[in-house]
Design a protein around this motif. Structure first.
Motif, PDB file in Angstrom:
ATOM      1  N   LYS A 191      51.806  36.478  36.949  1.00  0.00           N
ATOM      2  CA  LYS A 191      50.870  37.507  36.829  1.00  0.00           C
ATOM      3  C   LYS A 191      49.339  37.258  37.131  1.00  0.00           C
ATOM      4  O   LYS A 191      48.714  37.938  37.933  1.00  0.00           O
ATOM      5  CB  LYS A 191      50.738  38.173  35.481  1.00  0.00           C
ATOM      6  N   GLU A 192      48.923  35.820  37.100  1.00  0.00           N
ATOM      7  CA  GLU A 192      47.624  35.637  37.612  1.00  0.00           C
ATOM      8  C   GLU A 192      47.695  35.398  39.021  1.00  0.00           C
ATOM      9  O   GLU A 192      46.852  35.590  39.722  1.00  0.00           O
ATOM     10  CB  GLU A 192      47.311  34.199  36.863  1.00  0.00           C
ATOM     11  N   LEU A 193      48.844  34.920  39.707  1.00  0.00           N
ATOM     12  CA  LEU A 193      48.831  34.878  40.977  1.00  0.00           C
ATOM     13  C   LEU A 193      48.836  36.018  41.882  1.00  0.00           C
ATOM     14  O   LEU A 193      48.661  36.100  43.022  1.00  0.00           O
ATOM     15  CB  LEU A 193      50.250  34.107  41.292  1.00  0.00           C
ATOM     16  N   LEU A 194      49.209  37.224  41.048  1.00  0.00           N
ATOM     17  CA  LEU A 194      49.036  38.606  41.641  1.00  0.00           C
ATOM     18  C   LEU A 194      47.579  38.985  41.867  1.00  0.00           C
ATOM     19  O   LEU A 194      47.430  39.891  42.836  1.00  0.00           O
ATOM     20  CB  LEU A 194      49.717  39.325  40.849  1.00  0.00           C
ATOM     21  N   ASP A 195      46.765  38.301  41.435  1.00  0.00           N
ATOM     22  CA  ASP A 195      45.254  38.649  41.702  1.00  0.00           C
ATOM     23  C   ASP A 195      44.745  38.022  43.118  1.00  0.00           C
ATOM     24  O   ASP A 195      45.034  36.672  43.176  1.00  0.00           O
ATOM     25  CB  ASP A 195      44.285  38.103  40.581  1.00  0.00           C
ATOM     26  N   PRO A 196      44.425  38.778  43.965  1.00  0.00           N
ATOM     27  CA  PRO A 196      44.206  38.251  45.385  1.00  0.00           C
ATOM     28  C   PRO A 196      43.132  37.285  45.249  1.00  0.00           C
ATOM     29  O   PRO A 196      42.951  36.097  46.546  1.00  0.00           O
ATOM     30  CB  PRO A 196      43.694  39.603  46.221  1.00  0.00           C
ATOM     31  N   HIS A 197      42.276  37.124  44.445  1.00  0.00           N
ATOM     32  CA  HIS A 197      41.136  36.112  44.227  1.00  0.00           C
ATOM     33  C   HIS A 197      41.400  35.203  43.321  1.00  0.00           C
ATOM     34  O   HIS A 197      40.566  34.133  43.278  1.00  0.00           O
ATOM     35  CB  HIS A 197      39.860  37.150  43.709  1.00  0.00           C
ATOM     36  N   PHE A 198      42.794  34.686  43.169  1.00  0.00           N
ATOM     37  CA  PHE A 198      43.049  33.835  42.247  1.00  0.00           C
ATOM     38  C   PHE A 198      42.571  32.551  42.674  1.00  0.00           C
ATOM     39  O   PHE A 198      41.846  31.551  41.978  1.00  0.00           O
ATOM     40  CB  PHE A 198      44.605  33.676  41.787  1.00  0.00           C
TER      41      PHE A 198
END
Ligand code: C2E
Ligand code: MG
Ligand code: MG
Ligand code: MG
Length: 281
Positions: free
Chosen positions: A121-128
Motif C-alpha cells: 500500500k505504501e508503494l502505491l504512493d507515487p512519491h514513496f
C-alpha cells in the motif's frame, strides 16, 4: 475465530461479528491516535550469519500498546492500517525510528543492515521512493544500509507505480528483500529485473524442517535458487539447533528466529550487539 460451532450457522455468524468486526472498528479509530498518544514502539530482531553467528542485520518490528486492550499484535492492526491508508503515516514513523537507532549504533561502532517491513500500500504512493530518499538524507543513513522487506503474497506488479518506486529505490542503492518467500507468486523474471538482494524463506517451511519432506524440499530449493541468482537468503523462524545445523549444511547464509533471539527493545538489542549471541558460541 470461533472454536466451538453453535447450534445454527446464524448464531456462529453473530458471534464472529462480535468477536472480530466490532473490536476492529473500535481499534481502527484508536489506531489513528496511537502515534500522538505514544502507544507505538519498535523492537529489533537480529539476523545472524549462519557460519560465524555474527549479527549482520536487525529487523524493525512495530508494536502497539493499547491503553485498554494491552498489546495488539501486528497481525491484527497492520491490515487495518492498510485498509485506511494509515499505514503510510505509520510506515514513515517506523522508518524514522529505525534510522535514528541505526545512527546510535553507528556511533557506537556497530555496523548492521537495518531491515524495515513495508506494505505494498505504501508503494502505491507515487512519491514513496522520494520520501524515503528525504528521510535517509535527513537521518544521514547510507541507502545500502537499509533493506526494505516486502511480503511476497502482497507483491502484485500490475500497478506500474509499484515498479517505478522499486526501480527508483534500487537506483538509490536501497536493498530489497522479499519476505515470506515461497508463499506468494514472485515471478523469477522480476526477481532478476528488480535486482532483489535478499529472499526470506517463510517460517512455515523452516518449522517443517528437517522432518517433513515438503518443508525440506522447499527450503533446499529456495536456498539453491538464491545461490544461482546471487541473492542473499535468510531463513525465518529458526527455533531449534537441529534446524540451524540443517541450514548450515545447505549453505543458507543468514538466519533469524527465537533460537537466536526474540525481538528486543533498543537497549537489549544494543547489549546483544555488544556481546554477540552468547549461547551459540
Ligand atoms: P514478518 O516480517 O515476516 O516478521 C516475522 C514475524 O515472526 C514477527 O512477528 C516475529 O516476531 C515473528 N518471529 C520471529 N522469530 C520467530 C520464531 O522463531 N518463531 C515464530 N513462531 N515466530 C517468530 P510480528 O512482530 O508479530 O509481525 C508479524 C508481521 O507483521 C511481520 O511478519 C510483518 O509482515 C508485519 N509487520 C511487523 N512490523 C511491521 C511494520 O513496521 N510495517 C509493516 N508494514 N508490517 C509490519
Ligand atoms: Mg519481515
Ligand atoms: Mg511479512
Ligand atoms: Mg516473514
Amino acid at each position: 475465530e470461533v472454536k466451538r460451532k453453535g447450534k445454527n450457522d446464524y448464531f456462529v455468524y453473530e458471534e464472529t461479528l462480535l468477536q472480530q468486526k466490532l473490536p476492529n472498528l473500535i481499534l481502527l479509530s484508536d489506531l489513528h491516535k496511537s502515534i500522538q498518544n505514544n502507544e507505538l514502539s519498535v523492537v529489533y530482531q537480529p539476523i545472524i550469519d549462519v557460519q560465524t553467528k555474527k549479527v549482520e542485520a536487525m529487523e524493525t518490528l512495530v508494536r502497539w500498546y493499547h491503553p485498554v486492550h494491552g498489546h495488539v499484535s501486528p497481525g491484527q492492526f497492520i491490515s487495518l492500517a492498510e485498509e485506511t491508508g494509515f499505514i503510510v503515516t505509520m510506515g514513515e514513523w517506523v522508518l524514522r525510528q529505525a534510522c535514528e537507532q541505526h545512527a546510535v549504533w553507528r556511533k557506537m561502532g556497530f555496523s548492521v543492515r537495518m531491515a524495515v517491513n513495508i506494505s505494498v500500500k505504501e508503494l502505491l504512493d507515487p512519491h514513496f521512493a522520494k520520501r524515503i530518499e528525504w528521510i535517509l538524507l535527513e537521518k544521514q543513513l547510507s541507502p545500502n544500509a537499509l533493506e526494505l522487506e516486502i511480503t511476497e503474497s502482497m507483491m502484485i506488479y500490475h500497478e506500474s507505480v509499484i515498479l517505478t518506486n522499486l526501480t527508483r529505490l534500487k537506483e538509490m542503492g536501497v536493498r530489497l528483500s522479499i519476505d515470506d518467500f515461497g508463499t506468494g507468486y514472485s515471478s523469477l523474471a522480476y526477481l532478476k529485473r528488480l535486482e532483489v538482494d535478499t529472499v526470506k524463506i517463510d517460517q512455515s517451511f523452516i518449522a517443517d524442517c528437517p522432518h517433513s519432506y515438503y518443508g525440506s524440499v522447499i527450503t533446499n530449493t529456495i536456498i539453491s535458487l538464491a545461490h544461482h541468482l546471487r541473492m542473499n537468503v535468510i531463513a525465518e523462524g529458526v527455533e531449534t539447533l537441529e534446524q540451524l545445523r540443517y541450514l548450515e549444511e545447505r549453505g543458507c547464509q543468514e538466519a533469524q528466529g527465537y533460537l537466536f533471539s526474540v525481538p528486543l527493545r533498543a537497549e537489549e538489542a544494543t547489549q546483544l550487539l555488544r556481546h554477540g549471541i552468547r549461547h551459540l558460541k
